[in-house]
Design a protein around this motif. Sequence first.
Motif, mmCIF file in Angstrom:
data_model
loop_
_atom_site.group_PDB
_atom_site.id
_atom_site.type_symbol
_atom_site.label_atom_id
_atom_site.label_comp_id
_atom_site.label_asym_id
_atom_site.label_seq_id
_atom_site.Cartn_x
_atom_site.Cartn_y
_atom_site.Cartn_z
ATOM 1 N N ALA A 195 0.563 -1.156 0.029
ATOM 2 C CA ALA A 195 0.141 0.112 -0.030
ATOM 3 C C ALA A 195 0.905 1.172 0.066
ATOM 4 N N ASN A 196 1.904 1.215 0.753
ATOM 5 C CA ASN A 196 3.011 2.447 0.714
ATOM 6 C C ASN A 196 3.417 2.730 -0.520
ATOM 7 N N MET A 197 3.935 1.570 -1.245
ATOM 8 C CA MET A 197 4.308 1.857 -2.692
ATOM 9 C C MET A 197 3.277 2.399 -3.641
ATOM 10 N N PHE A 198 2.107 1.719 -3.570
ATOM 11 C CA PHE A 198 0.998 2.174 -4.486
ATOM 12 C C PHE A 198 0.634 3.534 -4.160
ATOM 13 N N PHE A 199 0.486 3.828 -3.044
ATOM 14 C CA PHE A 199 -0.273 5.273 -2.753
ATOM 15 C C PHE A 199 0.476 6.337 -2.782
ATOM 16 N N SER A 200 1.648 5.888 -1.729
ATOM 17 C CA SER A 200 2.353 6.907 -1.491
ATOM 18 C C SER A 200 3.652 7.407 -1.969
ATOM 19 N N VAL A 201 4.257 6.281 -2.907
ATOM 20 C CA VAL A 201 5.590 6.427 -3.581
ATOM 21 C C VAL A 201 5.198 6.613 -5.054
ATOM 22 N N SER A 202 4.151 6.263 -5.633
ATOM 23 C CA SER A 202 3.724 6.177 -6.948
ATOM 24 C C SER A 202 4.098 7.473 -7.420
ATOM 25 N N TYR A 203 4.036 8.725 -6.705
ATOM 26 C CA TYR A 203 4.205 9.974 -7.294
ATOM 27 C C TYR A 203 5.428 10.105 -8.100
ATOM 28 N N MET A 204 6.301 9.031 -7.958
ATOM 29 C CA MET A 204 7.659 9.196 -8.673
ATOM 30 C C MET A 204 7.530 9.034 -10.007
ATOM 31 N N GLN A 205 6.488 8.319 -10.501
ATOM 32 C CA GLN A 205 6.077 8.024 -11.814
ATOM 33 C C GLN A 205 5.521 9.446 -12.710
ATOM 34 N N LEU A 206 5.133 10.251 -11.811
ATOM 35 C CA LEU A 206 4.626 11.614 -12.290
ATOM 36 C C LEU A 206 5.503 12.893 -12.242
ATOM 37 N N ILE A 207 6.714 12.495 -11.661
ATOM 38 C CA ILE A 207 7.741 13.645 -11.627
ATOM 39 C C ILE A 207 7.943 14.375 -13.010
ATOM 40 N N PRO A 208 8.029 13.516 -14.279
ATOM 41 C CA PRO A 208 8.154 14.201 -15.382
ATOM 42 C C PRO A 208 7.014 15.290 -15.466
ATOM 43 N N VAL A 209 5.993 15.156 -15.255
ATOM 44 C CA VAL A 209 4.716 16.164 -15.610
ATOM 45 C C VAL A 209 5.083 17.231 -14.731
ATOM 46 N N PHE A 210 5.423 17.349 -13.609
ATOM 47 C CA PHE A 210 5.843 18.254 -12.748
ATOM 48 C C PHE A 210 7.204 19.189 -13.120
ATOM 49 N N ALA A 211 8.077 18.260 -13.568
ATOM 50 C CA ALA A 211 9.261 19.013 -14.187
ATOM 51 C C ALA A 211 8.840 19.527 -15.433
ATOM 52 N N GLY A 212 7.946 19.356 -16.029
ATOM 53 C CA GLY A 212 7.396 20.134 -17.523
ATOM 54 C C GLY A 212 6.970 21.490 -17.086
ATOM 55 N N ALA A 213 6.812 21.853 -15.725
ATOM 56 C CA ALA A 213 6.364 23.276 -15.509
ATOM 57 C C ALA A 213 7.600 24.162 -15.325
ATOM 58 N N TYR A 214 8.823 23.508 -15.701
ATOM 59 C CA TYR A 214 9.930 24.507 -15.577
ATOM 60 C C TYR A 214 10.411 24.830 -16.997
ATOM 61 N N ALA A 215 9.695 24.641 -17.979
ATOM 62 C CA ALA A 215 9.821 25.072 -19.419
ATOM 63 C C ALA A 215 11.421 24.525 -19.905
ATOM 64 N N ASP A 216 12.174 25.029 -20.257
ATOM 65 C CA ASP A 216 13.442 25.068 -20.822
ATOM 66 C C ASP A 216 14.253 24.271 -19.891
ATOM 67 N N GLN A 217 14.085 24.371 -18.477
ATOM 68 C CA GLN A 217 15.041 23.698 -17.481
ATOM 69 C C GLN A 217 14.292 22.391 -17.018
ATOM 70 N N SER A 218 13.273 21.928 -17.868
ATOM 71 C CA SER A 218 12.511 20.938 -17.264
ATOM 72 C C SER A 218 13.530 19.363 -17.021
ATOM 73 N N ASP A 219 14.446 19.345 -17.892
ATOM 74 C CA ASP A 219 15.391 18.153 -17.864
ATOM 75 C C ASP A 219 16.131 18.380 -16.415
#
Length: 450
Positions: free
Chosen positions: A261-285
Amino acid sequence: MAIRDSDAAGLTDKVESTSNTPETTVAENTARTSIFSALAAPQYRRFWFGSLASVGATQLLIIGQGVLVFDLSGSEFLLGLAGAVTGIATIIVTLFGGVLADRVNKRLLLMTTSLMVAGLLFLLAMLDVTDVVKVWHVVAIASTIGVVVGFDSPARQSIFPLLIDRRNQMMSAVALNSVAWQGSRIIVPAIGGFALAYFGTHSVFFAGAVGFTLMFFIMTTVRVDEGEQGPSRSALAELWDGVRFVAANRLFAVLIPLTYANMFFSVSYMQLIPVFAGAYADQSDQALGFLFGLAGVGSIGGTFAVGRVRSYLPVGWLMILGSSGGSMAIIAFGVWTYFGPDPTGYANPIISPMFLVSAALMFISGTFNSIFLISSMTVLQLRVPSALRGRVMGIYVMTFSFIGIGGLLAGGVAQLVNASFAVAASSAVMLTIIVLVVVSQPVLRGLRTE
């Protein structure tokens, strides 16, 4: 001389009689042993350095796969799907991988799986560098790697206790395994972000293939006494023995589902980090590398802190604190990334308040989740019967596959609502689960060091 299975069984025998009582205990010396003590064992030391190469390669795969899928599709759902197919494939195979790990030479099994993953990463790199890669290629190769990892993980988790010289090095070995994973999350994302920005995604896949190849060559030098293999029965019958042990042992029956449960609900955010990084435009990588890296720095901090904290806090409550603290940090991360100031309004988005607070929350989450994982893994490794180690740890290591499956759910919610809501709501569910476990399961509340 490394610990044999028969020696490890003696340790299990001493603790098993208390495993279903509220005041369950584990050996005090595991909390006081130096985190580096397992490196004194030559065979474990070789295995650990090989693991550095392969887990670094795994981190490159996670980063490169997410960026490539998102670049090709722009879809949060497909981003989650790419991680989920690896997790689903691993879960399906891991149970039988545990049976195989109890039947065959674990060292040869790890050598075989390392070469197979290296070949698959090389194939993905070639598809990418020749500009013919499609999303379905990534998903297909990811699922195949998931199948191979289903055989690799139980062998990896069941071999390292046989490579240490003394029983009181167990917590050190578990912690050092975590250092390998979490340390790679600090260094590799920074290198990977640079490689993605200047060389492209194919470069991280080529590097990953090299990492698993190094693991293969290092394992050829490792020597391990696995003892005599018992008579083989049908795979299903042997698998059922492992499942029945977990179901009959209250601590295992509570702790393993809790880690799922901890991995499924609390750590799965790691899969969406590229989405959050996309908010930084040219510095997303660069943002992607820093966010992954700060979570890794926190995990390293948690790894070093866990032994000291266990001297003051019962290990059951330490696990409760670790899981709940990590969940609360991600809830705050989701709220902040939705309501916080837009980073694109700053000349350098990487030093904007949005990024600095987000990075701090990544650090806090990594710290608390590391405390939970190291404590739970140590308790389980000390208690599992040696004859069932591969099968029981095969059931346990499915834990890490739930990150990808949870990412599929989070990706779907992000597609419908937004990524910030997805990660906050998912972690809120985990926090609710923790409260229910604390209230209803005295076996976890009562787990303490002697």
